[in-house]
Design a protein around this motif. Structure first.
Motif, PDB file in Angstrom:
ATOM      1  N   SER A   1      -0.143  10.462  -7.272  1.00  0.00           N
ATOM      2  CA  SER A   1       0.799  12.179  -6.655  1.00  0.00           C
ATOM      3  C   SER A   1       2.233  11.110  -6.666  1.00  0.00           C
ATOM      4  N   ARG A   2       3.375  11.717  -6.904  1.00  0.00           N
ATOM      5  CA  ARG A   2       4.720  11.226  -6.451  1.00  0.00           C
ATOM      6  C   ARG A   2       5.354  11.866  -5.395  1.00  0.00           C
TER       7      ARG A   2
ATOM      8  N   LYS B   1      -1.648  20.145  -7.868  1.00  0.00           N
ATOM      9  CA  LYS B   1      -1.325  18.524  -7.767  1.00  0.00           C
ATOM     10  C   LYS B   1      -0.429  18.298  -5.771  1.00  0.00           C
ATOM     11  N   GLY B   2      -0.392  17.304  -4.854  1.00  0.00           N
ATOM     12  CA  GLY B   2      -0.170  17.286  -4.310  1.00  0.00           C
ATOM     13  C   GLY B   2      -0.941  17.603  -2.957  1.00  0.00           C
TER      14      GLY B   2
ATOM     15  N   TYR C   1      -2.065  11.750 -15.625  1.00  0.00           N
ATOM     16  CA  TYR C   1      -2.128  12.588 -15.464  1.00  0.00           C
ATOM     17  C   TYR C   1      -2.803  13.137 -13.739  1.00  0.00           C
ATOM     18  N   PRO C   2      -2.267  13.085 -12.855  1.00  0.00           N
ATOM     19  CA  PRO C   2      -2.833  13.062 -11.387  1.00  0.00           C
ATOM     20  C   PRO C   2      -4.329  14.466 -11.908  1.00  0.00           C
TER      21      PRO C   2
ATOM     22  N   ASN D   1       0.533  20.362 -13.745  1.00  0.00           N
ATOM     23  CA  ASN D   1       0.204  20.229 -12.201  1.00  0.00           C
ATOM     24  C   ASN D   1      -0.723  20.997 -11.854  1.00  0.00           C
TER      25      ASN D   1
ATOM     26  N   GLU E   1       5.945  17.190 -11.627  1.00  0.00           N
ATOM     27  CA  GLU E   1       5.863  15.662 -12.456  1.00  0.00           C
ATOM     28  C   GLU E   1       5.448  15.918 -13.950  1.00  0.00           C
TER      29      GLU E   1
ATOM     30  N   GLN F   1      -4.860  11.905  -5.955  1.00  0.00           N
ATOM     31  CA  GLN F   1      -3.883  11.696  -4.357  1.00  0.00           C
ATOM     32  C   GLN F   1      -2.924  10.231  -4.549  1.00  0.00           C
TER      33      GLN F   1
END
Ligand code: NAI
Length: 377
Positions: free
Chosen positions: A309-310, A296-297, A139-140, A280, A317, A306
């Protein structure tokens, strides 16, 4: 970049983890799903593979047929995922590694420490990749936590506290349901129930974020539903090589908890908290300061977070994309770029050593024992 060929063993129709692998492997267009032995029933496996678009000559009835079939092809699979029940992982992973295939194996990697060490050796000898699907570590915001610890942003880690506790096996009237019962039967599950199933994710996560290894542990196991031979609840205290104190609770009878995987890392100058049900967000508190939510992001994340993170900030996510991050790292590794963070066979055998150590400790009233595999002592 041309697509890599991917195949899966297990993960058939109705399985728990199969869909996450299919979504994860194909999410970024880096793998084509071209071969499979998906079910323990050959005809069902072939039929399901055909429905998923696999050509008839690569829809195999069992893994030995798949090994023979793939070995002889110029366009053989570049990666094989082993998503079968635990007791079969060792022989399948070993056979594919020995024949020059890269492998992603589900956890627990093996049933015994000796088997785990054998996989490490076979992978080294073959020069192929053997990864283990500790997907939560991808996971990010878990990667962000690891990067923050590495960068010294919370100082030296004093304490890590982690739980992986759910309540889905808490109904004693359902304890004889065959889908539940086998998990607590040593003939099917091995030496440990809940700790080997969920606890090892938490233990791996502690090592992963702290970038340190568990060296010793003391365990208390309980079968709170008396018909169960193996534990459905465990409390494990541990220590890491760098001196970090660890506390881990894992349970399958914690009614009201759904997934229940969370981790807190307490350092000399700050604390972090991450929970799989809100993946997230990473909660950060500097010593003497206000609690902050790192999303996240957002801008300013560490590169490791980074790059995984899609979708943009605030768009959720989830689990399949964490699995997809494992596949991205695998695609890079197959292309020769080894990414820091991909859990390998060493992580798999460390988990097996911890499981066997916890079983022995629990039998010995919680005695502290060396949790490292002999090959890493
Ligand atoms: P499951 O019982 O839901 O599905 C197992 C699948 O494997 C079925 O389709 C079955 O037909 C097939 N199968 C069984 N023996 C086979 C064989 N010899 N050859 C080919 N196919 C075979 O099991 P589940 O929950 O999907 O678990 C599979 C593995 O994944 C386990 O090792 C489990 O610990 C792991 N897992 C990992 C998770 C993670 O978060 N990384 C989450 C859930 C499971």
């Amino acid at each position: 970049m041309s697509k890599l060929n991917w195949g899966m063993i297990g993960g058939g129709e109705g399985s728990q983890i199969g869909p996450a692998h299919r979504l994860g492997a194909q999410a970024d267009g880096r793998f084509s799903f071209v071969a499979g032995a998906l079910d323990h029933r050959p005809e069902e496996g072939r039929a399901y593979a055909a429905r998923l678009g696999i050509a008839a000559d690569r829809a195999y009835g069992d893994w030995t047929e798949m090994l023979t079939g793939e070995k002889g092809r110029d366009d053989r699979v570049d990666l094989v995922t082993v998503a079968t029940p635990n007791a079969t992982h060792f022989e399948i992973a070993k056979a594919f590694l020995e024949n020059g295939f890269n492998v992603l194996c589900e956890k627990p990697m093996t049933m015994t420490v000796e088997e785990g060490e054998e996989i490490v050796r076979v992978a080294q000898k073959s020069g192929k990749i053997c990864a283990v699907n500790y997907c939560y570590s991808a996971y990010p915001m878990v990667r962000q936590a690891r990067a923050m610890v590495r960068a010294g942003e919370i100082g030296k880690v004093r304490l890590v506290v982690t739980n992986f506790s759910h309540g889905h096996h808490g109904d004693a009237t359902d304890a004889d349901n065959p889908r539940v019962r086998w998990r607590y039967d040593p003939k099917m599950a091995g030496v440990s129930g809940q700790f080997a199933d969920c606890g090892i994710h938490a233990l791996h996560m502690a090592s992963f974020i702290c970038d340190d290894e568990v060296t010793k542990l003391s365990a208390d196991f309980a079968s709170t539903i008396p018909s169960r031979e193996l534990e459905d609840d465990a409390m494990v205290n541990f220590r890491m090589a760098g001196g970090t104190v660890g506390r881990l609770w894992t349970s399958s009878v914690a009614i009201g908890r759904q997934h229940g995987f969370d981790i807190q890392i307490f350092g000399e100058t700050g604390g972090l908290r991450w929970a799989s049900e809100q993946p997230n967000q990473l909660i950060y508190t500097p010593v003497g300061g206000r609690t902050q939510i790192i999303e996240k992001g957002e801008g300013g994340l560490h590169e490791d977070a980074q790059r995984l993170s899609r979708v943009s900030i605030a768009h959720p996510e989830g689990f399949p994309l964490a699995v997809a991050n494992i596949y991205c790292d695998l695609a890079d590794a197959i292309a020769g770029e080894i990414r820091d963070g991909l859990p390998g066979a060493e992580a798999g055998v460390r988990s097996m050593a911890a499981v066997h150590c916890a079983v022995a400790s629990a039998k010995d009233n919680g005695a502290w024992m060396d949790a490292r595999p002999p090959m890493f002592r």
